[in-house]
Design a protein around this motif. Structure first.
Motif, PDB file in Angstrom:
ATOM      1  N   PRO A   1      10.827  -1.824   1.070  1.00 53.48           N
ATOM      2  CA  PRO A   1      10.016  -2.793   2.060  1.00 53.48           C
ATOM      3  C   PRO A   1       8.695  -2.263   2.647  1.00 53.48           C
ATOM      4  N   SER A   2       8.754  -0.925   3.045  1.00 52.56           N
ATOM      5  CA  SER A   2       7.616  -0.289   3.771  1.00 52.56           C
ATOM      6  C   SER A   2       6.540  -0.459   2.794  1.00 52.56           C
ATOM      7  N   ILE A   3       6.798  -0.404   1.542  1.00 49.34           N
ATOM      8  CA  ILE A   3       5.638  -0.452   0.491  1.00 49.34           C
ATOM      9  C   ILE A   3       5.380  -1.957   0.033  1.00 49.34           C
ATOM     10  N   TYR A   4       6.525  -2.613  -0.025  1.00 51.51           N
ATOM     11  CA  TYR A   4       5.982  -3.811  -0.534  1.00 51.51           C
ATOM     12  C   TYR A   4       5.433  -4.859   0.370  1.00 51.51           C
ATOM     13  N   GLN A   5       5.564  -4.745   1.764  1.00 48.27           N
ATOM     14  CA  GLN A   5       5.203  -5.428   2.770  1.00 48.27           C
ATOM     15  C   GLN A   5       3.451  -5.406   2.964  1.00 48.27           C
ATOM     16  N   SER A   6       2.885  -4.516   1.992  1.00 44.17           N
ATOM     17  CA  SER A   6       1.455  -4.372   2.133  1.00 44.17           C
ATOM     18  C   SER A   6       0.988  -4.686   0.700  1.00 44.17           C
ATOM     19  N   LEU A   7       1.829  -4.917  -0.320  1.00 44.66           N
ATOM     20  CA  LEU A   7       1.375  -4.939  -1.618  1.00 44.66           C
ATOM     21  C   LEU A   7       0.681  -5.970  -2.049  1.00 44.66           C
ATOM     22  N   ASN A   8       0.795  -7.282  -1.367  1.00 46.82           N
ATOM     23  CA  ASN A   8      -0.049  -8.715  -1.796  1.00 46.82           C
ATOM     24  C   ASN A   8      -1.272  -8.530  -1.211  1.00 46.82           C
ATOM     25  N   ALA A   9      -1.477  -8.115   0.116  1.00 46.20           N
ATOM     26  CA  ALA A   9      -2.927  -7.804   0.564  1.00 46.20           C
ATOM     27  C   ALA A   9      -3.543  -6.913   0.114  1.00 46.20           C
ATOM     28  N   SER A  10      -3.050  -5.506  -0.614  1.00 47.69           N
ATOM     29  CA  SER A  10      -3.666  -4.553  -1.104  1.00 47.69           C
ATOM     30  C   SER A  10      -4.277  -5.122  -2.442  1.00 47.69           C
TER      31      SER A  10
ATOM     32  N   ALA B   1       6.534   4.801  -3.617  1.00 50.17           N
ATOM     33  CA  ALA B   1       7.754   4.072  -3.438  1.00 50.17           C
ATOM     34  C   ALA B   1       9.050   4.941  -4.226  1.00 50.17           C
ATOM     35  N   ASN B   2       8.539   5.653  -5.319  1.00 50.16           N
ATOM     36  CA  ASN B   2       9.461   6.265  -5.954  1.00 50.16           C
ATOM     37  C   ASN B   2       9.813   7.524  -5.112  1.00 50.16           C
ATOM     38  N   LYS B   3       8.962   8.280  -4.184  1.00 44.95           N
ATOM     39  CA  LYS B   3       9.330   9.289  -3.673  1.00 44.95           C
ATOM     40  C   LYS B   3      10.278   8.583  -2.450  1.00 44.95           C
ATOM     41  N   ILE B   4      10.195   7.728  -1.857  1.00 45.78           N
ATOM     42  CA  ILE B   4      11.010   7.015  -0.825  1.00 45.78           C
ATOM     43  C   ILE B   4      12.407   6.678  -1.422  1.00 45.78           C
ATOM     44  N   GLN B   5      12.247   6.127  -2.723  1.00 45.29           N
ATOM     45  CA  GLN B   5      13.550   5.945  -3.250  1.00 45.29           C
ATOM     46  C   GLN B   5      14.310   6.856  -3.838  1.00 45.29           C
ATOM     47  N   SER B   6      13.633   7.887  -4.356  1.00 45.40           N
ATOM     48  CA  SER B   6      14.504   8.967  -4.939  1.00 45.40           C
ATOM     49  C   SER B   6      15.108  10.009  -3.688  1.00 45.40           C
ATOM     50  N   TYR B   7      14.640   9.775  -2.530  1.00 43.75           N
ATOM     51  CA  TYR B   7      15.384  10.497  -1.378  1.00 43.75           C
ATOM     52  C   TYR B   7      16.108   9.517  -0.360  1.00 43.75           C
TER      53      TYR B   7
END
Length: 342
Positions: free
Chosen positions: A297-306, A174-180
């Motif tokens: 969003p691309s990370i958050y959408q799978s967070l609960n399931a993981s 998520a930090n890689k995505i947000q940093s760029y």
């Protein structure tokens, strides 16, 4: 009063001494990028409306103002504790029906005979700690005290479990995505106070101290960096490298959930987080909110399931013991800057 809080200017609102003290303690609540997204409409002595300051929103990382309402919840919790310390009880009435409404909560302070006095020094000394968090496991009694009979809402993910490693990996990604992601990076740049002059002028935002950029590196950033540097590849990569080092060392994660995403639930969840945050220093435990998982969003959408949770996750808090607890360093606006006449 904390040394990082500017001296008050002459107030346009005639605040009582108790009002001023309560609002000072309330203002020490945490918020994303330390934007302090709140202000007070002063109706009459001891009767206020707690408001949502639209000029402090973070649209690039918090487009629905979810984090804004959570921060206002933390502000409300501080306010109630401070009122209790000075012998008042709070009568709250929710006004807002959505996260964008300006007027959020009405509060009236009423003199009480309550003998319990909350120790407001815990509010003064609270701080986010990013560095030097140890991997040693948290004591069972400490976990129990921090969860505080709310196991359905506060979840501890211990070191070396699958969920722990999943959270580490997701946080880095998520930090890689947000940093760029340029809008998010520009928003970060806008809230960094590089010089002492800017820090004094605004009384909010991030400093080298609060970001724990210390020593020679801190001096270089304060004297030679500006917004354009934050947008550069070197700054972005340094941030990612720092996150990788951070998640490699902790005792685990606290996740705080809510039953839904209503305004009332978000406010209560912000209060819940602050109650937890104010308990940790006496135990030598650090808290480091790492919200990027929830903002991408691309990370958050799978967070609960993981993680195996059904309810919305509102806070992701890295945690662990620290050997030394540093003094608080985040800027604060003055009480007079918080208060407006209706």
């Amino acid at each position: 009063m904390r040394s990082d809080t500017s001296k008050d200017e002459v107030s346009k609102v005639a605040l009582t001494a108790d009002e001023r003290r309560i609002l000072y303690f309330a203002s020490l609540a945490p918020s994303g990028h330390n934007t302090q997204p709140w202000f007070i409409q002063h109706i009459e002595p001891l009767h206020w409306i707690i408001c949502n300051d639209k000029s402090k929103w973070l649209p690039a990382v918090d487009p629905m103002q979810r984090e804004t309402i959570l921060s206002i919840g933390a502000f409300i919790q501080n306010l109630e504790y401070a009122a209790d310390y000075l012998g008042y009880r709070c009568q709250f009435s929710l006004i807002a029906s959505n996260n964008q409404d300006e007027k959020v909560m009405s509060v009236q302070l009423i003199r009480s005979g309550n003998q319990f006095k909350y120790n407001v020094e815990t509010i003064v000394q609270r701080r986010t700690i990013r560095s030097n968090i140890l991997s040693a496991g948290l004591k069972i009694e400490h976990i129990r005290q921090l969860i505080d009979n709310e196991p359905d809402l506060i979840h501890f993910i211990p070191h070396k479990t699958k969920s722990y490693y999943d959270l580490n990996e997701q946080t880095i990604e998520a930090n890689k995505i947000q940093s760029y992601r340029n809008p998010a990076q520009k928003e970060l740049a806008d809230w960094i106070r590089f010089s002492s002059k800017d820090a004094e002028k605004y009384g909010d935002g991030l400093t080298t101290g609060s970001m724990e950029i210390e020593g020679i590196s801190g001096w270089v950033v304060r004297n030679f960096y500006g917004k354009s540097n934050v947008m550069g590849k070197n700054f972005r990569n340094q941030n990612i490298n720092q996150v990788e080092k951070q998640v490699a060392s902790s005792a685990g994660w606290f996740l705080i959930t809510s039953k839904d995403n209503s305004v009332s639930s978000l406010i209560e969840t912000g209060r819940r987080m602050q109650r937890l945050f104010l308990k940790v220093k006496e135990k030598g435990i650090a808290i480091h909110p790492m919200t990027q998982i929830l903002e991408e969003p691309s990370i958050y959408q799978s967070l609960n399931a993981s993680i195996g949770l059904n309810d919305p996750i509102q806070f992701v808090l890295r945690t662990g013991y620290v050997k030394d607890y540093p003094e608080p360093v985040s800027l604060r606006r003055t009480v007079d800057q918080l208060v407006r006449m209706i």
